[in-house]
Design a protein around this motif. Structure first.
Motif, PDB file in Angstrom:
ATOM      1  N   ARG A 158       0.813  -1.211   0.000  1.00 36.38           N
ATOM      2  CA  ARG A 158       0.000   0.000   0.000  1.00 36.38           C
ATOM      3  C   ARG A 158       0.850   1.266   0.000  1.00 36.38           C
ATOM      4  O   ARG A 158       0.320   2.370   0.086  1.00 36.38           O
ATOM      5  CB  ARG A 158      -0.886   0.042   1.246  1.00 36.38           C
ATOM      6  CG  ARG A 158      -1.940  -1.062   1.278  1.00 36.38           C
ATOM      7  CD  ARG A 158      -2.895  -0.772   2.402  1.00 36.38           C
ATOM      8  NE  ARG A 158      -3.771  -1.887   2.692  1.00 36.38           N
ATOM      9  CZ  ARG A 158      -4.656  -1.877   3.686  1.00 36.38           C
ATOM     10  NH1 ARG A 158      -4.749  -0.818   4.474  1.00 36.38           N
ATOM     11  NH2 ARG A 158      -5.424  -2.920   3.908  1.00 36.38           N
ATOM     12  N   CYS A 159       2.165   1.080   0.008  1.00 36.78           N
ATOM     13  CA  CYS A 159       3.051   2.245   0.049  1.00 36.78           C
ATOM     14  C   CYS A 159       3.050   2.943  -1.311  1.00 36.78           C
ATOM     15  O   CYS A 159       2.720   2.341  -2.328  1.00 36.78           O
ATOM     16  CB  CYS A 159       4.470   1.822   0.402  1.00 36.78           C
ATOM     17  SG  CYS A 159       4.556   0.937   1.964  1.00 36.78           S
ATOM     18  N   LYS A 160       3.452   4.195  -1.295  1.00 33.41           N
ATOM     19  CA  LYS A 160       3.469   4.979  -2.522  1.00 33.41           C
ATOM     20  C   LYS A 160       4.458   4.377  -3.519  1.00 33.41           C
ATOM     21  O   LYS A 160       4.167   4.250  -4.696  1.00 33.41           O
ATOM     22  CB  LYS A 160       3.865   6.427  -2.180  1.00 33.41           C
ATOM     23  CG  LYS A 160       3.815   7.362  -3.363  1.00 33.41           C
ATOM     24  CD  LYS A 160       4.047   8.792  -2.920  1.00 33.41           C
ATOM     25  CE  LYS A 160       4.199   9.713  -4.119  1.00 33.41           C
ATOM     26  NZ  LYS A 160       4.716  11.028  -3.720  1.00 33.41           N
ATOM     27  N   ASP A 219       8.893  -0.184  -4.375  1.00 31.54           N
ATOM     28  CA  ASP A 219      10.022  -0.822  -3.692  1.00 31.54           C
ATOM     29  C   ASP A 219      10.319  -0.155  -2.336  1.00 31.54           C
ATOM     30  O   ASP A 219      11.467  -0.088  -1.910  1.00 31.54           O
ATOM     31  CB  ASP A 219      11.265  -0.801  -4.587  1.00 31.54           C
ATOM     32  CG  ASP A 219      11.652   0.611  -4.978  1.00 31.54           C
ATOM     33  OD1 ASP A 219      10.835   1.540  -4.736  1.00 31.54           O
ATOM     34  OD2 ASP A 219      12.754   0.802  -5.527  1.00 31.54           O
ATOM     35  N   CYS A 220       9.284   0.336  -1.675  1.00 32.20           N
ATOM     36  CA  CYS A 220       9.443   1.036  -0.396  1.00 32.20           C
ATOM     37  C   CYS A 220      10.153   0.140   0.627  1.00 32.20           C
ATOM     38  O   CYS A 220       9.839  -1.040   0.764  1.00 32.20           O
ATOM     39  CB  CYS A 220       8.062   1.436   0.128  1.00 32.20           C
ATOM     40  SG  CYS A 220       8.131   2.411   1.631  1.00 32.20           S
ATOM     41  N   LYS A 221      11.133   0.699   1.304  1.00 32.18           N
ATOM     42  CA  LYS A 221      11.866  -0.073   2.323  1.00 32.18           C
ATOM     43  C   LYS A 221      11.261   0.174   3.710  1.00 32.18           C
ATOM     44  O   LYS A 221      11.743  -0.313   4.709  1.00 32.18           O
ATOM     45  CB  LYS A 221      13.350   0.324   2.327  1.00 32.18           C
ATOM     46  CG  LYS A 221      14.078   0.000   1.026  1.00 32.18           C
ATOM     47  CD  LYS A 221      14.478  -1.471   0.987  1.00 32.18           C
ATOM     48  CE  LYS A 221      15.285  -1.811  -0.269  1.00 32.18           C
ATOM     49  NZ  LYS A 221      14.506  -1.690  -1.514  1.00 32.18           N
ATOM     50  N   HIS A 222      10.233   0.979   3.749  1.00 31.01           N
ATOM     51  CA  HIS A 222       9.516   1.312   4.984  1.00 31.01           C
ATOM     52  C   HIS A 222      10.432   1.942   6.034  1.00 31.01           C
ATOM     53  O   HIS A 222      10.329   1.643   7.210  1.00 31.01           O
ATOM     54  CB  HIS A 222       8.817   0.073   5.571  1.00 31.01           C
ATOM     55  CG  HIS A 222       8.206  -0.806   4.526  1.00 31.01           C
ATOM     56  ND1 HIS A 222       7.267  -0.366   3.627  1.00 31.01           N
ATOM     57  CD2 HIS A 222       8.416  -2.118   4.222  1.00 31.01           C
ATOM     58  CE1 HIS A 222       6.925  -1.377   2.815  1.00 31.01           C
ATOM     59  NE2 HIS A 222       7.616  -2.434   3.154  1.00 31.01           N
ATOM     60  N   ASN A 223      11.368   2.735   5.568  1.00 32.23           N
ATOM     61  CA  ASN A 223      12.212   3.461   6.510  1.00 32.23           C
ATOM     62  C   ASN A 223      11.678   4.876   6.688  1.00 32.23           C
ATOM     63  O   ASN A 223      10.975   5.146   7.637  1.00 32.23           O
ATOM     64  CB  ASN A 223      13.671   3.472   6.046  1.00 32.23           C
ATOM     65  CG  ASN A 223      14.290   2.080   6.140  1.00 32.23           C
ATOM     66  OD1 ASN A 223      13.977   1.326   7.069  1.00 32.23           O
ATOM     67  ND2 ASN A 223      15.122   1.723   5.179  1.00 32.23           N
ATOM     68  N   GLY A 246       4.942   8.648   1.869  1.00 28.28           N
ATOM     69  CA  GLY A 246       3.794   7.818   1.481  1.00 28.28           C
ATOM     70  C   GLY A 246       3.931   6.370   1.905  1.00 28.28           C
ATOM     71  O   GLY A 246       3.334   5.481   1.295  1.00 28.28           O
ATOM     72  N   CYS A 247       4.714   6.114   2.959  1.00 31.56           N
ATOM     73  CA  CYS A 247       4.896   4.729   3.418  1.00 31.56           C
ATOM     74  C   CYS A 247       3.695   4.311   4.286  1.00 31.56           C
ATOM     75  O   CYS A 247       3.449   4.878   5.348  1.00 31.56           O
ATOM     76  CB  CYS A 247       6.196   4.596   4.198  1.00 31.56           C
ATOM     77  SG  CYS A 247       6.375   2.967   4.945  1.00 31.56           S
ATOM     78  N   ALA A 248       2.969   3.320   3.819  1.00 26.87           N
ATOM     79  CA  ALA A 248       1.759   2.870   4.519  1.00 26.87           C
ATOM     80  C   ALA A 248       2.103   2.201   5.853  1.00 26.87           C
ATOM     81  O   ALA A 248       1.353   2.307   6.823  1.00 26.87           O
ATOM     82  CB  ALA A 248       0.985   1.896   3.639  1.00 26.87           C
ATOM     83  N   ILE A 249       3.226   1.529   5.886  1.00 28.11           N
ATOM     84  CA  ILE A 249       3.637   0.832   7.116  1.00 28.11           C
ATOM     85  C   ILE A 249       3.920   1.857   8.217  1.00 28.11           C
ATOM     86  O   ILE A 249       3.418   1.746   9.337  1.00 28.11           O
ATOM     87  CB  ILE A 249       4.891  -0.042   6.856  1.00 28.11           C
ATOM     88  CG1 ILE A 249       4.599  -1.135   5.820  1.00 28.11           C
ATOM     89  CG2 ILE A 249       5.415  -0.649   8.150  1.00 28.11           C
ATOM     90  CD1 ILE A 249       3.600  -2.191   6.250  1.00 28.11           C
ATOM     91  N   LYS A 250       4.745   2.847   7.830  1.00 30.81           N
ATOM     92  CA  LYS A 250       5.082   3.910   8.775  1.00 30.81           C
ATOM     93  C   LYS A 250       3.794   4.532   9.346  1.00 30.81           C
ATOM     94  O   LYS A 250       3.665   4.750  10.550  1.00 30.81           O
ATOM     95  CB  LYS A 250       5.897   4.989   8.046  1.00 30.81           C
ATOM     96  CG  LYS A 250       6.537   5.995   8.967  1.00 30.81           C
ATOM     97  CD  LYS A 250       7.980   5.589   9.210  1.00 30.81           C
ATOM     98  CE  LYS A 250       8.545   6.295  10.420  1.00 30.81           C
ATOM     99  NZ  LYS A 250       9.861   5.769  10.768  1.00 30.81           N
TER     100      LYS A 250
HETATM  101 ZN   LIG Z   1       6.583   1.573   3.071  1.00 29.07          ZN
END
Ligand SMILES: [Zn+2]
Ligand SMILES: Nc1nc2c(ncn2[C@@H]2O[C@H](COP(=O)(O)OP(=O)(O)OP(=O)(O)O)[C@@H](O)[C@H]2O)c(=O)[nH]1
Length: 354
Positions: A275-277, A280-284, A288-292
């Motif tokens: 769901r991140c923008k 290849d988001c590393k969620h750091n 637009g990081c959905a996890i964050k």
């Molecule tokens: Zn992310």
């Protein structure tokens, strides 16, 4: 006489090979297996031409269904390991052999932890992942409820991370909660016990067996053979018809390929993935990081995310290692083939020269 169906055997497990008779591995000794088959409890060895040398048949483990050539005056010969519906494996202690199954064809995995010791959430998460991957259905059993006063709270805490898996608190001392397990303890079903030393695995087996002996004596008087020994790597048949696989080495269980298991055990985490923008988001700290975002909002507990990442990393490492070992085996095989070829050529030339 044994009806293998009572051991969980389903006739459709064998299609061909009708000349061989089915059996179940009840204990593993060095190069020798104790088996249950229609002639009773006996011993068998893997047939050399099938299991050694060029044969690549999977070596059987406790709980496996196999086909045998029955021998009534000595060890029978195992000719085939039938397809497993579930199994646990660890790294084979023999170097270069890759993974080794330690228990097979169980229906339920009893994940056991003690209420009086520090409940290790991470370990339970790990066991849940392994269990879902194994093909068995996990059940969480929190033992020694007689020693912990605040255990309902602990049960709730574990339920939170259990993602739908049933959690039971029991005491083998008082008998508390044992009846809740009866839904699983049905004839022809196989359980495997997973848990650290001292959590009460043997006590549970004894409690279940003792009960049986009391109620079963009247029903099955002919089955008085005391098979409730504590030998390791064993499939124990209780008088109730329930089987329990008691095997050491569960601590070394490897996170081989747990892609399915992780998804099942961490469904609450994985639903936020993708769901991140950025693809290849590393969620750091990506925008637009959905996890964050769900971490900040508290929709996803930080500990859950950390556990997920840790197990995923461990799994990747194991996978790579498995791949590495496989490559090495292939390499050794190709070398062996070459040298065999060379020997063969050398031999025939030698003979010709004579
Ligand atoms: Zn992310
Ligand atoms: N108070 C209490 N003690 C228990 C209970 N269940 C087991 N114990 C005790 O915990 C200790 C360890 O129990 P075991 O059944 O041997 O544990 P285990 O998991 O089989 O341990 P390993 O064989 O080392 O893997 C023993 O002293 C048991 O008497 C329980 O329900 N209540």
């Amino acid at each position: 006489m044994i009806n293998l169906i009572d051991y969980g055997f389903i006739p459709t497990m064998t299609k061909e090979d009708t000349s061989f008779i089915p059996a179940r591995i009840t204990a593993v000794h060095k190069e020798r297996y104790e088996i249950a088959c229609e002639y009773g409890i006996t011993y068998a060895k893997p047939k050399t031409s099938i299991y050694y040398g060029r044969g690549n048949e999977t070596f059987p483990t406790t709980g496996d269904f196999v086909l045998i050539q029955y021998n009534n005056s000595g060890d029978s010969l195992i000719t085939k390991t039938l397809e497993r519906k579930s199994f646990f494996s660890r790294r084979d202690p023999t170097p270069g052999r890759g993974e080794q199954a330690v228990a097979a064809n169980f229906d339920y995995v009893f994940i056991m932890a003690s209420l009086n010791m520090d409940l290790n959430v991470k370990r339970i998460e790990r066991y849940l992942t392994l269990s879902w991957q194994s093909g068995g259905i996990p059940i969480i059993i929190l033992t020694k409820a007689d020693l912990g006063e605040d255990f309902p709270e602990q049960v709730r805490a574990i339920e939170k991370i259990a993602a739908g898996t049933a959690v039971y608190a029991i005491s083998t001392k008082t008998g508390y909660g044992l009846s809740g397990l009866s839904a699983y303890l049905k004839p022809r079903k196989t359980m495997v016990l997973l848990g650290s030393s001292g959590v009460g695995k043997s006590s549970l087996v004894n409690a279940l067996a003792r009960k049986e002996i009391m109620t079963v004596n009247s029903i099955r008087e002919d089955d008085s053979k005391g098979r409730h020994t504590t030998t390791h790597r064993q499939l124990i048949m209780l008088n109730s018809g329930v089987m329990i696989i008691d095997t050491p080495g569960m601590r070394e269980l490897g996170m081989w390929d747990v892609s399915v298991g992780l998804g099942e055990a961490f469904g609450d985490v994985e639903r936020f993935l993708g769901r991140c923008k950025f693809y290849d988001c590393k969620h750091n700290n990506e925008p637009g990081c959905a996890i964050k975002s769900v971490l900040v909002k508290g929709e996803l507990p930080q500990e859950r995310w950390d556990s997920y990442l840790k197990l995923k990393k461990e799994a990747k490492f194991s996978d790579d290692k498995a791949g590495y070992i496989r490559e090495k085996i292939e390499w050794h095989k190709s070398i062996a083939r070459c040298s065999k070829q060379r020997k063969k050529n050398g031999d025939s030339m030698g003979r010709m020269g004579r």
